[in-house]
Motif scaffolding. Sequence first.
Motif, PDB file in Angstrom:
ATOM      1  N   THR A 115       0.829  -1.207   0.000  1.00 40.30           N
ATOM      2  CA  THR A 115       0.000   0.000   0.000  1.00 40.30           C
ATOM      3  C   THR A 115       0.862   1.254   0.000  1.00 40.30           C
ATOM      4  O   THR A 115       0.575   2.241  -0.691  1.00 40.30           O
ATOM      5  CB  THR A 115      -0.938   0.010   1.219  1.00 40.30           C
ATOM      6  OG1 THR A 115      -1.731  -1.187   1.221  1.00 40.30           O
ATOM      7  CG2 THR A 115      -1.859   1.213   1.201  1.00 40.30           C
ATOM      8  N   SER A 117       2.230   2.325  -3.387  1.00 39.52           N
ATOM      9  CA  SER A 117       1.278   2.999  -4.276  1.00 39.52           C
ATOM     10  C   SER A 117       0.792   4.343  -3.734  1.00 39.52           C
ATOM     11  O   SER A 117       0.007   5.032  -4.397  1.00 39.52           O
ATOM     12  CB  SER A 117       0.072   2.086  -4.521  1.00 39.52           C
ATOM     13  OG  SER A 117       0.462   0.859  -5.107  1.00 39.52           O
ATOM     14  N   GLU A 168       0.789   7.940  -3.302  1.00 43.54           N
ATOM     15  CA  GLU A 168       1.387   9.087  -3.974  1.00 43.54           C
ATOM     16  C   GLU A 168       1.764  10.210  -3.018  1.00 43.54           C
ATOM     17  O   GLU A 168       2.502  11.124  -3.389  1.00 43.54           O
ATOM     18  CB  GLU A 168       0.424   9.609  -5.041  1.00 43.54           C
ATOM     19  CG  GLU A 168       0.160   8.606  -6.153  1.00 43.54           C
ATOM     20  CD  GLU A 168      -0.783   9.151  -7.210  1.00 43.54           C
ATOM     21  OE1 GLU A 168      -1.279  10.290  -7.016  1.00 43.54           O
ATOM     22  OE2 GLU A 168      -1.012   8.446  -8.209  1.00 43.54           O
ATOM     23  N   ARG A 199       9.447   5.239  -1.536  1.00 42.97           N
ATOM     24  CA  ARG A 199       8.614   4.345  -2.343  1.00 42.97           C
ATOM     25  C   ARG A 199       9.478   3.459  -3.240  1.00 42.97           C
ATOM     26  O   ARG A 199       9.189   2.271  -3.410  1.00 42.97           O
ATOM     27  CB  ARG A 199       7.639   5.164  -3.182  1.00 42.97           C
ATOM     28  CG  ARG A 199       6.562   5.867  -2.360  1.00 42.97           C
ATOM     29  CD  ARG A 199       5.730   6.792  -3.218  1.00 42.97           C
ATOM     30  NE  ARG A 199       4.917   6.056  -4.182  1.00 42.97           N
ATOM     31  CZ  ARG A 199       4.265   6.630  -5.209  1.00 42.97           C
ATOM     32  NH1 ARG A 199       4.376   7.951  -5.383  1.00 42.97           N
ATOM     33  NH2 ARG A 199       3.546   5.909  -6.037  1.00 42.97           N
ATOM     34  N   TRP A 243       1.641  -5.078  -7.109  1.00 43.78           N
ATOM     35  CA  TRP A 243       2.769  -4.282  -6.621  1.00 43.78           C
ATOM     36  C   TRP A 243       3.806  -4.088  -7.729  1.00 43.78           C
ATOM     37  O   TRP A 243       4.479  -3.050  -7.782  1.00 43.78           O
ATOM     38  CB  TRP A 243       3.424  -4.961  -5.417  1.00 43.78           C
ATOM     39  CG  TRP A 243       4.246  -6.149  -5.811  1.00 43.78           C
ATOM     40  CD1 TRP A 243       3.840  -7.451  -5.911  1.00 43.78           C
ATOM     41  CD2 TRP A 243       5.625  -6.135  -6.220  1.00 43.78           C
ATOM     42  NE1 TRP A 243       4.871  -8.247  -6.351  1.00 43.78           N
ATOM     43  CE2 TRP A 243       5.976  -7.468  -6.546  1.00 43.78           C
ATOM     44  CE3 TRP A 243       6.586  -5.133  -6.353  1.00 43.78           C
ATOM     45  CZ2 TRP A 243       7.250  -7.825  -6.985  1.00 43.78           C
ATOM     46  CZ3 TRP A 243       7.865  -5.486  -6.783  1.00 43.78           C
ATOM     47  CH2 TRP A 243       8.180  -6.821  -7.087  1.00 43.78           C
ATOM     48  N   ALA A 267       3.047  -1.119  -9.836  1.00 43.51           N
ATOM     49  CA  ALA A 267       3.287   0.094  -9.042  1.00 43.51           C
ATOM     50  C   ALA A 267       4.782   0.376  -8.936  1.00 43.51           C
ATOM     51  O   ALA A 267       5.211   1.537  -8.993  1.00 43.51           O
ATOM     52  CB  ALA A 267       2.676  -0.073  -7.655  1.00 43.51           C
ATOM     53  N   LYS A 271       6.043   1.922 -12.151  1.00 48.67           N
ATOM     54  CA  LYS A 271       5.551   3.293 -12.250  1.00 48.67           C
ATOM     55  C   LYS A 271       6.362   4.230 -11.365  1.00 48.67           C
ATOM     56  O   LYS A 271       6.751   5.329 -11.785  1.00 48.67           O
ATOM     57  CB  LYS A 271       4.080   3.337 -11.854  1.00 48.67           C
ATOM     58  CG  LYS A 271       3.464   4.724 -11.917  1.00 48.67           C
ATOM     59  CD  LYS A 271       1.998   4.693 -11.505  1.00 48.67           C
ATOM     60  CE  LYS A 271       1.393   6.089 -11.515  1.00 48.67           C
ATOM     61  NZ  LYS A 271      -0.036   6.068 -11.091  1.00 48.67           N
TER      62      LYS A 271
END
Length: 251
Positions: free
Chosen positions: A68, A71, A73, A80, A153, A156, A159
């Motif tokens: 969690t 992801s 932001e 992250r 995950w 994510a 990204k």
Amino acid sequence: ENKPASNLRGFVEGLNFCKYVVGMDVCGGQPDIVSAKVKRLIEKQDSTRKEKVQARVLTVQEVEFLETFLSDERADITDRVACGCMLFCLYSRSRWSDIRKIYNFVSDIAEDDGKISGYLECRTRSHKTARRGEGWNLLPLVAPVWGITSPPWGLAFLKVCKLAQRDIDQLDHEPLLAAPTVDGGGSCRSVTTKEAGKWIRNLLSQMESGANFTTIHTLKGTPLSWCAKWGLDPDSRAILGHHATGKSSVE
């Protein structure tokens, strides 16, 4: 008094070495210096040994938190990226040292009728059993993009790396997680095991449960613990854990 539990046993082992290997007379003419009383004292002292404290495995809730957080932001982008690297270690059952230098990173992902499946893969020569000059020392690290939460995950992570301008597809004998610089950029060295341990404890400290005795090796042990609980056979677990054959490694 106030000696470790192994003190007496080590002393007796030293006497036995002197007697049977070196040939010294350590018994003073007696048939055996280790009497029944001495053996009993050793057993009594052995019983005072402290329980061995090993790194625990993560709970499902903690793994869910990491996915969690990856992801989220609102979280710091450097944290992250680090979280994504930790999840890669977890789902590829890797030691932290395995990702010190990686190459051939591949995102093998497909989508069929809205269903995503695939893996993140790379290779490493920085693993525990590597030997220089031999071709078999290339260790593939493979992690499924799906974890325990949705969205995957793995997507994510890709990204977040793009947002951080960290092109992991182009890494060639570089660390998956480069140590950050003061200005928030990336250096050329990898994050050490000790630093990674502090980092994951800092991330998990944001949970109400805290991060009780968590080391970075916890990541590798967690999915292997899941495999054992599910009932996967030892040989398969040895392969998944990148262990040599032998019962002790799996246990």
